[in-house]
Design a protein around this motif. Structure first.
Motif, PDB file in Angstrom:
ATOM      1  N   ASP A 147      29.154 -44.969  -7.463  1.00 54.18           N
ATOM      2  CA  ASP A 147      28.538 -44.667  -6.171  1.00 54.18           C
ATOM      3  C   ASP A 147      27.912 -43.281  -6.182  1.00 54.18           C
ATOM      4  OD1 ASP A 147      29.366 -47.124  -5.240  1.00 54.18           O
ATOM      5  OD2 ASP A 147      31.029 -46.323  -4.013  1.00 54.18           O
ATOM      6  N   ASP A 150      24.703 -43.445  -8.074  1.00 53.32           N
ATOM      7  CA  ASP A 150      23.673 -44.086  -7.242  1.00 53.32           C
ATOM      8  C   ASP A 150      23.175 -43.142  -6.155  1.00 53.32           C
ATOM      9  OD1 ASP A 150      23.987 -46.375  -8.762  1.00 53.32           O
ATOM     10  OD2 ASP A 150      25.180 -47.454  -7.255  1.00 53.32           O
ATOM     11  N   MET A 151      24.123 -42.460  -5.484  1.00 53.92           N
ATOM     12  CA  MET A 151      23.747 -41.521  -4.418  1.00 53.92           C
ATOM     13  C   MET A 151      22.953 -40.351  -4.972  1.00 53.92           C
ATOM     14  SD  MET A 151      27.011 -41.287  -1.890  1.00 53.92           S
ATOM     15  CE  MET A 151      28.357 -42.337  -2.404  1.00 53.92           C
ATOM     16  N   GLY A 153      21.034 -40.425  -7.602  1.00 51.08           N
ATOM     17  CA  GLY A 153      19.676 -40.938  -7.872  1.00 51.08           C
ATOM     18  C   GLY A 153      18.871 -41.049  -6.588  1.00 51.08           C
ATOM     19  N   LYS A 154      19.507 -41.557  -5.518  1.00 46.53           N
ATOM     20  CA  LYS A 154      18.816 -41.670  -4.232  1.00 46.53           C
ATOM     21  C   LYS A 154      18.471 -40.290  -3.689  1.00 46.53           C
ATOM     22  CE  LYS A 154      20.996 -46.022  -2.844  1.00 46.53           C
ATOM     23  NZ  LYS A 154      21.964 -46.663  -1.935  1.00 46.53           N
ATOM     24  N   MET A 155      19.412 -39.324  -3.876  1.00 47.01           N
ATOM     25  CA  MET A 155      19.167 -37.969  -3.388  1.00 47.01           C
ATOM     26  C   MET A 155      18.004 -37.335  -4.146  1.00 47.01           C
ATOM     27  SD  MET A 155      22.045 -35.140  -2.518  1.00 47.01           S
ATOM     28  CE  MET A 155      22.232 -34.300  -4.072  1.00 47.01           C
ATOM     29  N   LYS A 157      15.532 -38.923  -5.530  1.00 41.96           N
ATOM     30  CA  LYS A 157      14.339 -39.621  -5.059  1.00 41.96           C
ATOM     31  C   LYS A 157      13.921 -39.075  -3.699  1.00 41.96           C
ATOM     32  CE  LYS A 157      11.449 -43.251  -4.752  1.00 41.96           C
ATOM     33  NZ  LYS A 157      10.215 -42.691  -4.263  1.00 41.96           N
ATOM     34  N   MET A 158      14.898 -38.849  -2.801  1.00 40.89           N
ATOM     35  CA  MET A 158      14.583 -38.320  -1.476  1.00 40.89           C
ATOM     36  C   MET A 158      14.045 -36.893  -1.569  1.00 40.89           C
ATOM     37  SD  MET A 158      17.638 -39.814   0.880  1.00 40.89           S
ATOM     38  CE  MET A 158      16.809 -39.707   2.454  1.00 40.89           C
ATOM     39  N   ASP A 161      10.582 -37.244  -2.713  1.00 37.09           N
ATOM     40  CA  ASP A 161       9.772 -37.709  -1.587  1.00 37.09           C
ATOM     41  C   ASP A 161       9.547 -36.570  -0.592  1.00 37.09           C
ATOM     42  OD1 ASP A 161       9.723 -40.205  -2.739  1.00 37.09           O
ATOM     43  OD2 ASP A 161      11.166 -41.116  -1.340  1.00 37.09           O
TER      44      ASP A 161
END
Length: 192
Positions: A147, A150-151, A153-155, A157-158, A161
């Protein structure tokens, strides 16, 4: 009818005692039923579990009927058990210390061996349960680590962005300023 019985107190719960007795009988060649509980209620007589035609090398070469009763010692000591053992040479012909001293002494030794065997069985059960708890705990840790990845990677990406959005805002601010200047230039032409 009252019969002479051997008794033994164990500092183990009833399930561990039953499993140990069954394992001792299996080791001696007894073939238990293959499904259901270790001790079947329909194999009982007056609360005793009956094992017919059982031969234990420690008791001699003859086949015996063994009657075991395992009870909780008392309400306060739920993890302590009492074992009662009756031995019959067949047809409910129960033996006593007066009739067959050797068999009775060998049965006493057999019962005494359950102390060490049940302690070992209980320890193995505790180890197995702890291994299960450890495996579940390790799996939970692994899931948390996954987790986190994954978080992370999302962070990332954010954050990317967010940087892109800030660059777009800066570029759009320049475009807005250029369009404002063009509008002002057109308005100046109208006045002139």
């Amino acid at each position: 009818m009252m019969q002479p019985a051997l008794t033994l107190e164990l500092a183990n719960n009833q399930e561990d005692v039953k499993a140990t007795i069954l394992q001792k009988l299996k080791d001696a060649g007894y073939k238990p039923q293959t499904e259901g509980h270790l001790f079947w209620k329909n194999n009982t007589t007056d609360g005793f579990y009956v094992f017919n035609n059982t031969q234990l090398p420690s008791l001699g070469s003859q086949k015996l009927d063994m009657y075991f009763k395992i009870t909780q010692k008392n309400k306060e000591e739920k993890n302590n058990s009492l074992i009662y053992l009756l031995i019959s040479t067949g047809n409910e012909n129960f033996t006593s210390p007066e009739q067959d001293t050797v068999l009775w002494d060998n049965a006493r030794i057999f019962l005494s061996s359950l102390i060490e065997n049940t302690t070992a069985y209980s320890l193995e059960e505790d180890i197995r349960k702890q291994e299960d708890v450890l495996a579940a705990s390790q799996k939970k840790l692994s899931n948390f680590q996954k987790d986190e990845k994954d978080m992370d990677g999302k962070m990332k990406k954010m954050q990317e962005d967010l940087r892109t959005n800030k660059d777009n805002q800066t570029n759009q601010q320049l475009e807005v300023e250029n369009q404002r200047q063009a509008l002002e230039a057109l308005k100046l032409k109208r006045k002139a």
